[in-house]
Motif scaffolding. Sequence first.
Motif, PDB file in Angstrom:
ATOM      1  N   GLY A  85      -4.527  -0.994   8.003  1.00 29.24           N
ATOM      2  CA  GLY A  85      -3.688  -1.767   8.906  1.00 29.24           C
ATOM      3  C   GLY A  85      -3.518  -3.221   8.528  1.00 29.24           C
ATOM      4  N   MET A  86      -4.187  -3.659   7.483  1.00 29.85           N
ATOM      5  CA  MET A  86      -4.134  -5.067   7.064  1.00 29.85           C
ATOM      6  C   MET A  86      -2.734  -5.452   6.592  1.00 29.85           C
ATOM      7  SD  MET A  86      -6.546  -6.825   4.097  1.00 29.85           S
ATOM      8  CE  MET A  86      -8.040  -7.079   5.057  1.00 29.85           C
ATOM      9  N   GLY A  87      -2.365  -6.701   6.850  1.00 24.09           N
ATOM     10  CA  GLY A  87      -1.129  -7.246   6.316  1.00 24.09           C
ATOM     11  C   GLY A  87      -1.363  -7.786   4.921  1.00 24.09           C
ATOM     12  N   ILE A  88      -0.536  -7.380   3.970  1.00 25.26           N
ATOM     13  CA  ILE A  88      -0.680  -7.784   2.570  1.00 25.26           C
ATOM     14  C   ILE A  88       0.575  -8.554   2.148  1.00 25.26           C
ATOM     15  CG2 ILE A  88      -0.980  -6.985   0.186  1.00 25.26           C
ATOM     16  CD1 ILE A  88      -3.339  -6.230   1.937  1.00 25.26           C
ATOM     17  N   LEU A  89       0.393  -9.708   1.538  1.00 25.17           N
ATOM     18  CA  LEU A  89       1.529 -10.425   0.954  1.00 25.17           C
ATOM     19  C   LEU A  89       1.471 -10.297  -0.554  1.00 25.17           C
ATOM     20  CD1 LEU A  89       3.210 -13.642   2.028  1.00 25.17           C
ATOM     21  CD2 LEU A  89       2.515 -13.490  -0.358  1.00 25.17           C
ATOM     22  N   GLY A 125      -3.825   3.970  -1.032  1.00 23.32           N
ATOM     23  CA  GLY A 125      -4.135   3.998   0.390  1.00 23.32           C
ATOM     24  C   GLY A 125      -3.217   4.953   1.135  1.00 23.32           C
ATOM     25  N   LYS A 126      -1.935   4.913   0.823  1.00 21.02           N
ATOM     26  CA  LYS A 126      -0.973   5.784   1.509  1.00 21.02           C
ATOM     27  C   LYS A 126      -1.302   7.252   1.265  1.00 21.02           C
ATOM     28  CE  LYS A 126       3.922   6.411   2.478  1.00 21.02           C
ATOM     29  NZ  LYS A 126       3.622   6.400   3.934  1.00 21.02           N
ATOM     30  N   GLU A 127      -1.724   7.575   0.043  1.00 20.32           N
ATOM     31  CA  GLU A 127      -2.100   8.956  -0.274  1.00 20.32           C
ATOM     32  C   GLU A 127      -3.276   9.424   0.579  1.00 20.32           C
ATOM     33  OE1 GLU A 127      -2.913   9.096  -4.446  1.00 20.32           O
ATOM     34  OE2 GLU A 127      -0.811   8.874  -5.037  1.00 20.32           O
ATOM     35  N   ARG A 128      -4.098   8.458   1.039  1.00 17.72           N
ATOM     36  CA  ARG A 128      -5.330   8.791   1.775  1.00 17.72           C
ATOM     37  C   ARG A 128      -5.240   8.468   3.260  1.00 17.72           C
ATOM     38  NH1 ARG A 128      -9.152   6.147  -2.956  1.00 17.72           N
ATOM     39  NH2 ARG A 128      -8.275   7.448  -4.611  1.00 17.72           N
ATOM     40  N   GLY A 129      -4.042   8.122   3.722  1.00 22.02           N
ATOM     41  CA  GLY A 129      -3.882   7.827   5.138  1.00 22.02           C
ATOM     42  C   GLY A 129      -4.302   6.426   5.532  1.00 22.02           C
ATOM     43  N   VAL A 130      -4.505   5.551   4.538  1.00 20.21           N
ATOM     44  CA  VAL A 130      -4.815   4.138   4.802  1.00 20.21           C
ATOM     45  C   VAL A 130      -3.516   3.360   4.611  1.00 20.21           C
ATOM     46  CG1 VAL A 130      -6.162   2.126   4.089  1.00 20.21           C
ATOM     47  CG2 VAL A 130      -7.170   4.416   3.956  1.00 20.21           C
ATOM     48  N   ASN A 131      -3.038   2.739   5.675  1.00 20.10           N
ATOM     49  CA  ASN A 131      -1.718   2.109   5.619  1.00 20.10           C
ATOM     50  C   ASN A 131      -1.794   0.601   5.767  1.00 20.10           C
ATOM     51  OD1 ASN A 131       0.125   4.483   5.432  1.00 20.10           O
ATOM     52  ND2 ASN A 131      -0.926   5.046   7.324  1.00 20.10           N
ATOM     53  N   PHE A 132      -0.888  -0.076   5.094  1.00 19.02           N
ATOM     54  CA  PHE A 132      -0.816  -1.528   5.134  1.00 19.02           C
ATOM     55  C   PHE A 132       0.588  -1.957   5.532  1.00 19.02           C
ATOM     56  CE2 PHE A 132      -3.854  -0.364   1.765  1.00 19.02           C
ATOM     57  CZ  PHE A 132      -5.003  -0.931   2.298  1.00 19.02           C
ATOM     58  N   ALA A 142      10.532  -4.498  -2.826  1.00 18.56           N
ATOM     59  CA  ALA A 142      11.022  -3.969  -1.555  1.00 18.56           C
ATOM     60  C   ALA A 142      11.647  -2.585  -1.761  1.00 18.56           C
ATOM     61  CB  ALA A 142      12.039  -4.937  -0.946  1.00 18.56           C
ATOM     62  N   TRP A 143      12.350  -2.419  -2.887  1.00 19.01           N
ATOM     63  CA  TRP A 143      12.989  -1.131  -3.183  1.00 19.01           C
ATOM     64  C   TRP A 143      11.965  -0.027  -3.375  1.00 19.01           C
ATOM     65  CZ3 TRP A 143      12.792   1.725  -7.858  1.00 19.01           C
ATOM     66  CH2 TRP A 143      13.644   2.842  -7.891  1.00 19.01           C
ATOM     67  N   GLU A 144      10.979  -0.264  -4.254  1.00 24.03           N
ATOM     68  CA  GLU A 144      10.070   0.840  -4.563  1.00 24.03           C
ATOM     69  C   GLU A 144       9.149   1.164  -3.389  1.00 24.03           C
ATOM     70  OE1 GLU A 144       6.284   0.199  -6.999  1.00 24.03           O
ATOM     71  OE2 GLU A 144       7.744  -0.905  -8.190  1.00 24.03           O
ATOM     72  N   LEU A 145       8.730   0.145  -2.621  1.00 21.17           N
ATOM     73  CA  LEU A 145       7.879   0.424  -1.462  1.00 21.17           C
ATOM     74  C   LEU A 145       8.662   1.154  -0.372  1.00 21.17           C
ATOM     75  CD1 LEU A 145       5.721  -2.832  -1.155  1.00 21.17           C
ATOM     76  CD2 LEU A 145       5.039  -0.608  -2.076  1.00 21.17           C
ATOM     77  N   LYS A 146       9.900   0.757  -0.153  1.00 16.01           N
ATOM     78  CA  LYS A 146      10.738   1.454   0.827  1.00 16.01           C
ATOM     79  C   LYS A 146      10.960   2.904   0.395  1.00 16.01           C
ATOM     80  CE  LYS A 146      15.116   0.909   3.341  1.00 16.01           C
ATOM     81  NZ  LYS A 146      15.848   2.102   2.899  1.00 16.01           N
ATOM     82  N   GLU A 147      11.212   3.115  -0.911  1.00 12.08           N
ATOM     83  CA  GLU A 147      11.374   4.475  -1.439  1.00 12.08           C
ATOM     84  C   GLU A 147      10.129   5.324  -1.175  1.00 12.08           C
ATOM     85  OE1 GLU A 147      13.780   5.920  -4.336  1.00 12.08           O
ATOM     86  OE2 GLU A 147      14.990   4.983  -2.773  1.00 12.08           O
ATOM     87  N   ALA A 148       8.973   4.676  -1.215  1.00 16.37           N
ATOM     88  CA  ALA A 148       7.705   5.392  -1.056  1.00 16.37           C
ATOM     89  C   ALA A 148       7.282   5.530   0.400  1.00 16.37           C
ATOM     90  CB  ALA A 148       6.610   4.672  -1.847  1.00 16.37           C
ATOM     91  N   GLY A 149       8.091   5.004   1.328  1.00 15.13           N
ATOM     92  CA  GLY A 149       7.759   5.130   2.743  1.00 15.13           C
ATOM     93  C   GLY A 149       6.714   4.157   3.230  1.00 15.13           C
ATOM     94  N   VAL A 150       6.514   3.069   2.496  1.00 17.12           N
ATOM     95  CA  VAL A 150       5.541   2.042   2.894  1.00 17.12           C
ATOM     96  C   VAL A 150       6.199   1.090   3.890  1.00 17.12           C
ATOM     97  CG1 VAL A 150       4.195   0.066   2.051  1.00 17.12           C
ATOM     98  CG2 VAL A 150       4.259   2.191   0.730  1.00 17.12           C
ATOM     99  N   ASP A 151       5.432   0.619   4.869  1.00 14.28           N
ATOM    100  CA  ASP A 151       5.912  -0.364   5.847  1.00 14.28           C
ATOM    101  C   ASP A 151       6.030  -1.714   5.138  1.00 14.28           C
ATOM    102  OD1 ASP A 151       6.483  -1.971   7.985  1.00 14.28           O
ATOM    103  OD2 ASP A 151       4.660  -1.498   9.118  1.00 14.28           O
ATOM    104  N   VAL A 152       7.245  -2.102   4.754  1.00 12.09           N
ATOM    105  CA  VAL A 152       7.445  -3.326   3.981  1.00 12.09           C
ATOM    106  C   VAL A 152       8.499  -4.194   4.651  1.00 12.09           C
ATOM    107  CG1 VAL A 152       9.124  -2.171   2.440  1.00 12.09           C
ATOM    108  CG2 VAL A 152       7.988  -4.288   1.693  1.00 12.09           C
ATOM    109  N   ALA A 153       8.240  -5.498   4.679  1.00 13.36           N
ATOM    110  CA  ALA A 153       9.207  -6.478   5.176  1.00 13.36           C
ATOM    111  C   ALA A 153       9.463  -7.488   4.074  1.00 13.36           C
ATOM    112  CB  ALA A 153       8.672  -7.176   6.427  1.00 13.36           C
ATOM    113  N   LEU A 154      10.711  -7.799   3.849  1.00 16.02           N
ATOM    114  CA  LEU A 154      11.100  -8.777   2.833  1.00 16.02           C
ATOM    115  C   LEU A 154      11.164 -10.166   3.463  1.00 16.02           C
ATOM    116  CD1 LEU A 154      12.228  -9.359  -0.046  1.00 16.02           C
ATOM    117  CD2 LEU A 154      14.510  -8.905   0.898  1.00 16.02           C
TER     118      LEU A 154
END
Length: 350
Positions: free
Chosen positions: A155-159, A182-189, A207-219
């Motif tokens: 749940g940590m915020g990562i920059l 983390g995403k593969e193991r259910g640990v989300n950031f 932003a493109w590759e993380l969005k493609e991978a379903g990661v919660d990303v904000a630009l």
Amino acid sequence: MENQAIQSVILDDENSTLVILDQTLLPNEKIFLRLTSQNQIWEAIYSLRVRGAPAIGIAAGYGAYLGTKESKAETYDELYEDFKKVKEYLASSRPTAVNLFWALDRMETRILKEKGKTPVEVKNALKDEAETIREEDAKVCETIGEYALSLLKDGMGILTHCNAGAIATAKYGTALAPIYLGKERGVNFKVYADETRPLLQGARLTAWELKEAGVDVALICDNMASIVMKEGKIGAVLVGCDRVAANGDTANKIGTSGVAILAKHYGIPFYVCAPLSTIDLKCAHGDDIHIELRPDEEVTSKWYEKPMAPQGVKVYNPCFDVTDNKLISAIITEKGIAYPPYNESLSKLF
């Protein structure tokens, strides 16, 4: 995770071709270029069509092999002379990224080990070495991700700044590796990706590759890093690197040092994810790192329908800056996590 199937650098040996994902066209077009000449490979590295220190190293390894494969040499000595010309030419494409020189030097070490063998045997050995560089990088990225994950919480915020992801490497990336693992193991950031002016690697690529991978990303724009830190949204900063000096000073995409200064001010850990191939123990400190200057139009007009600066205005456009070792909480490598003093901890990794 669709993008994990994307390899940004691929050897098509049957057709003596280097296939690369043209990162200058993302996110609007996903185009793979087929490079069949040394000029094309040089241009792809110089123009950042292939970028990310590990990916540059992989491309250089394949490029050195393909350039030597073209040789009509009939003896080992003749072939080695041709190889040296290829190596020198490819080395002139990017002056800062140490992986370029590391990979080319490694290819030379391999050809020297094959001394006395036939040109065909030597060419096969070079192909094997280039493939090994790619395979090892995939494993390096995964291991860096494991070490980095140990420093983070669910749940940590990562920059992050620039792009140190899957498309910049063989797989997973460096700074983004713990996010994918983390995403593969259910640990989300929650990831905040700096836009990364002037080439927008954060906006176009991270932003493109993380969005493609379903990661919660904000630009965010680069100058928004301070406010998201102040608002308590960031638990850690993770960046990749192009070169690490023996004392821990680190060259990375322009703007990285500013992020590190902000992180220090707000008491946020600042982690550099660095394969051993980017650590240059021959380079004593950051002042010895050559900083590449890029074309003016990257700042004034490249991303705009109309120029956004006065005609003829002077531009200063350094590609990298150097983050002082005092601002770096830890350097995460495939051999473990190095902590200050880096003069001692980095050398022990080798």
